[in-house]
Design a protein around this motif. Sequence first.
Motif, PDB file in Angstrom:
ATOM      1  N   THR A 142       1.043  21.843   7.946  1.00  0.00           N
ATOM      2  CA  THR A 142       1.193  21.198   6.481  1.00  0.00           C
ATOM      3  C   THR A 142       1.963  19.830   6.790  1.00  0.00           C
ATOM      4  OG1 THR A 142       1.222  23.443   5.300  1.00  0.00           O
ATOM      5  CG2 THR A 142       1.632  21.288   4.186  1.00  0.00           C
ATOM      6  N   ALA A 143       1.345  19.024   6.081  1.00  0.00           N
ATOM      7  CA  ALA A 143       1.679  17.369   6.195  1.00  0.00           C
ATOM      8  C   ALA A 143       2.619  17.270   4.903  1.00  0.00           C
ATOM      9  CB  ALA A 143       0.656  16.641   6.322  1.00  0.00           C
ATOM     10  N   LEU A 144       3.710  16.392   5.018  1.00  0.00           N
ATOM     11  CA  LEU A 144       4.417  16.153   3.676  1.00  0.00           C
ATOM     12  C   LEU A 144       3.474  15.623   2.728  1.00  0.00           C
ATOM     13  CD1 LEU A 144       7.791  14.440   4.796  1.00  0.00           C
ATOM     14  CD2 LEU A 144       7.512  16.425   3.276  1.00  0.00           C
ATOM     15  N   PRO A 145       3.860  16.198   1.445  1.00  0.00           N
ATOM     16  CA  PRO A 145       2.669  15.553   0.425  1.00  0.00           C
ATOM     17  C   PRO A 145       2.950  14.298   0.149  1.00  0.00           C
ATOM     18  CG  PRO A 145       4.459  17.276  -0.405  1.00  0.00           C
ATOM     19  CD  PRO A 145       4.423  17.126   1.077  1.00  0.00           C
ATOM     20  N   ALA A 146       1.823  13.560  -0.361  1.00  0.00           N
ATOM     21  CA  ALA A 146       1.790  12.068  -0.886  1.00  0.00           C
ATOM     22  C   ALA A 146       2.875  11.975  -1.909  1.00  0.00           C
ATOM     23  CB  ALA A 146       0.406  11.817  -1.059  1.00  0.00           C
ATOM     24  N   ALA A 147       3.217  13.040  -2.633  1.00  0.00           N
ATOM     25  CA  ALA A 147       4.231  12.682  -3.686  1.00  0.00           C
ATOM     26  C   ALA A 147       5.483  12.326  -2.855  1.00  0.00           C
ATOM     27  CB  ALA A 147       4.189  13.774  -4.688  1.00  0.00           C
ATOM     28  N   VAL A 148       5.908  13.144  -1.875  1.00  0.00           N
ATOM     29  CA  VAL A 148       7.145  12.892  -1.111  1.00  0.00           C
ATOM     30  C   VAL A 148       7.080  11.741  -0.417  1.00  0.00           C
ATOM     31  CG1 VAL A 148       8.999  14.000   0.153  1.00  0.00           C
ATOM     32  CG2 VAL A 148       7.632  15.257  -1.453  1.00  0.00           C
ATOM     33  N   LEU A 149       5.893  11.768   0.442  1.00  0.00           N
ATOM     34  CA  LEU A 149       5.680  10.679   1.622  1.00  0.00           C
ATOM     35  C   LEU A 149       4.661   9.899   1.229  1.00  0.00           C
ATOM     36  CD1 LEU A 149       7.304  10.169   4.207  1.00  0.00           C
ATOM     37  CD2 LEU A 149       5.260  11.123   5.288  1.00  0.00           C
ATOM     38  N   PRO A 150       4.595   9.080   0.348  1.00  0.00           N
ATOM     39  CA  PRO A 150       3.442   7.928   0.086  1.00  0.00           C
ATOM     40  C   PRO A 150       2.947   7.123   1.133  1.00  0.00           C
ATOM     41  CG  PRO A 150       5.314   7.278  -1.274  1.00  0.00           C
ATOM     42  CD  PRO A 150       5.475   8.503  -0.494  1.00  0.00           C
ATOM     43  N   VAL A 151       2.015   7.236   1.688  1.00  0.00           N
ATOM     44  CA  VAL A 151       1.366   6.184   2.661  1.00  0.00           C
ATOM     45  C   VAL A 151       0.318   5.139   2.195  1.00  0.00           C
ATOM     46  CG1 VAL A 151       0.184   6.245   4.840  1.00  0.00           C
ATOM     47  CG2 VAL A 151       1.406   8.179   4.497  1.00  0.00           C
ATOM     48  N   ASP A 152       0.802   4.105   2.507  1.00  0.00           N
ATOM     49  CA  ASP A 152      -0.072   2.895   1.939  1.00  0.00           C
ATOM     50  C   ASP A 152      -1.678   3.079   2.482  1.00  0.00           C
ATOM     51  OD1 ASP A 152       2.050   1.696   0.985  1.00  0.00           O
ATOM     52  OD2 ASP A 152       2.099   0.218   2.619  1.00  0.00           O
ATOM     53  N   THR A 153      -2.588   2.958   1.264  1.00  0.00           N
ATOM     54  CA  THR A 153      -4.137   2.831   1.563  1.00  0.00           C
ATOM     55  C   THR A 153      -4.475   1.404   1.661  1.00  0.00           C
ATOM     56  OG1 THR A 153      -4.444   3.264  -0.882  1.00  0.00           O
ATOM     57  CG2 THR A 153      -4.070   5.223   0.328  1.00  0.00           C
ATOM     58  N   THR A 154      -5.619   1.268   2.465  1.00  0.00           N
ATOM     59  CA  THR A 154      -6.237   0.247   2.593  1.00  0.00           C
ATOM     60  C   THR A 154      -7.245   0.179   1.302  1.00  0.00           C
ATOM     61  OG1 THR A 154      -7.944   1.132   3.463  1.00  0.00           O
ATOM     62  CG2 THR A 154      -6.322   0.508   4.983  1.00  0.00           C
ATOM     63  N   ASP A 155      -7.577  -1.418   1.160  1.00  0.00           N
ATOM     64  CA  ASP A 155      -8.444  -1.742  -0.058  1.00  0.00           C
ATOM     65  C   ASP A 155      -9.911  -0.878   0.217  1.00  0.00           C
ATOM     66  OD1 ASP A 155      -6.693  -3.424  -0.967  1.00  0.00           O
ATOM     67  OD2 ASP A 155      -7.804  -5.193   0.133  1.00  0.00           O
ATOM     68  N   ASP A 156     -10.088  -0.426   1.166  1.00  0.00           N
ATOM     69  CA  ASP A 156     -11.495   0.098   1.678  1.00  0.00           C
ATOM     70  C   ASP A 156     -11.341   1.606   1.130  1.00  0.00           C
ATOM     71  OD1 ASP A 156     -14.191   0.171   2.727  1.00  0.00           O
ATOM     72  OD2 ASP A 156     -13.308   1.738   4.026  1.00  0.00           O
ATOM     73  N   GLU A 157     -10.231   2.042   1.475  1.00  0.00           N
ATOM     74  CA  GLU A 157     -10.028   3.416   1.174  1.00  0.00           C
ATOM     75  C   GLU A 157      -9.740   3.569  -0.427  1.00  0.00           C
ATOM     76  OE1 GLU A 157      -7.360   4.981   4.976  1.00  0.00           O
ATOM     77  OE2 GLU A 157      -6.437   3.811   3.350  1.00  0.00           O
ATOM     78  N   LYS A 158      -9.043   2.707  -1.022  1.00  0.00           N
ATOM     79  CA  LYS A 158      -9.205   2.763  -2.412  1.00  0.00           C
ATOM     80  C   LYS A 158     -10.515   2.806  -2.961  1.00  0.00           C
ATOM     81  CE  LYS A 158      -4.869   0.561  -2.655  1.00  0.00           C
ATOM     82  NZ  LYS A 158      -3.977  -0.645  -2.944  1.00  0.00           N
ATOM     83  N   GLN A 159     -11.355   1.664  -2.467  1.00  0.00           N
ATOM     84  CA  GLN A 159     -12.846   1.484  -2.929  1.00  0.00           C
ATOM     85  C   GLN A 159     -13.537   2.922  -2.883  1.00  0.00           C
ATOM     86  OE1 GLN A 159     -14.699  -1.884  -1.173  1.00  0.00           O
ATOM     87  NE2 GLN A 159     -16.811  -1.251  -2.252  1.00  0.00           N
ATOM     88  N   HIS A 160     -13.363   3.525  -1.978  1.00  0.00           N
ATOM     89  CA  HIS A 160     -14.075   4.871  -1.615  1.00  0.00           C
ATOM     90  C   HIS A 160     -13.336   6.008  -2.050  1.00  0.00           C
ATOM     91  CE1 HIS A 160     -16.078   1.904   0.962  1.00  0.00           C
ATOM     92  NE2 HIS A 160     -17.186   2.920   0.910  1.00  0.00           N
ATOM     93  N   SER A 161     -12.377   5.657  -2.723  1.00  0.00           N
ATOM     94  CA  SER A 161     -11.649   7.068  -3.322  1.00  0.00           C
ATOM     95  C   SER A 161     -11.149   7.866  -2.208  1.00  0.00           C
ATOM     96  CB  SER A 161     -12.302   7.659  -4.549  1.00  0.00           C
ATOM     97  OG  SER A 161     -12.610   6.741  -5.481  1.00  0.00           O
TER      98      SER A 161
END
Length: 295
Positions: A142-161
């Motif tokens: 299991t990876a650390l959840p994003a709520a604890v360890l938020p990793v920056d997302t790229t514009d492309d990742e945001k665009q494609h959800s």
Amino acid sequence: MIRAYSQRLTNPYYGQIQIAESERARAVSMDCETWEIHFIYKYVTTNNYDGNRTKGTFRRVAVVDHSQLKTLSQQSSSGGKEIDERILELIHFLAEASLPFPAADIYEYWLLDHKDESPLALIFSCTEAEQMASFPDHPEWTALPAAVLPVDTTDDEKQHSEAPVNYRLEQLVAERASRYPRARWFTRRTHESDSFPALLVTEDWQEEFQHQLCQRYLERQAPRLLMLHWLAHEERRRLELAAKTNVVEVQRFYPLYPDVADKKLMNAMRVEARLRGASEKQSSLHKRRDGIHYL
């Protein structure tokens, strides 16, 4: 007599938890800013190769700020404050203790690569051989959840959800372990590190996008990974460089770093963190108990 040691808090990996344990109580901390005091309230006798051993389950009874340890110790010695003797014994010890405590969790449960059964990702670790049977037979990393360890997302990742990096890496590891994953216990020594992923999950990926996804997660986790013992100098240097974008977390966990590769860089990060007010104002993320209650 008090036993002082540290172990990795998993699954997922949160960091290297510090433990000071007497026969009747223990103190635990993830960052040495606060110590949770736990009393043993239920004793269980187990059999092992050394004979019978009495163990206990724990209940949290108090929280003590690290900055108050010496004051509390002095007050109790002069009769100025009445404190439970179980807590007092730990306070006296912690007030003079050197941190971090040595790592003791040499028993490791690794998820295996489906192709060659090499260690793929660390699932659990423990300090005593008889503890291995108490862990669930659950070969899943299991990876650390994003709520604890938020990793920056790229514009492309945001665009494609796209899903957070954490969960996509978790899926990659699961796919590599196959639909029928296997795991195995290993007994590790400090010199036996070549065949195990130094940062607790493999960095060896065939596709470039897989490698980059893994690196983004590990770089974001760098302030916590720097708590690991037995890291090679170059690994530690790489993590310190990656941690530059998260100096507030570096400042929080710095007392638990067993070594520093670049002291000039580390000092600069800590100065920046203090300028940001890290020592006075912590975000809600930094006040999390970080899974201590699962220990």
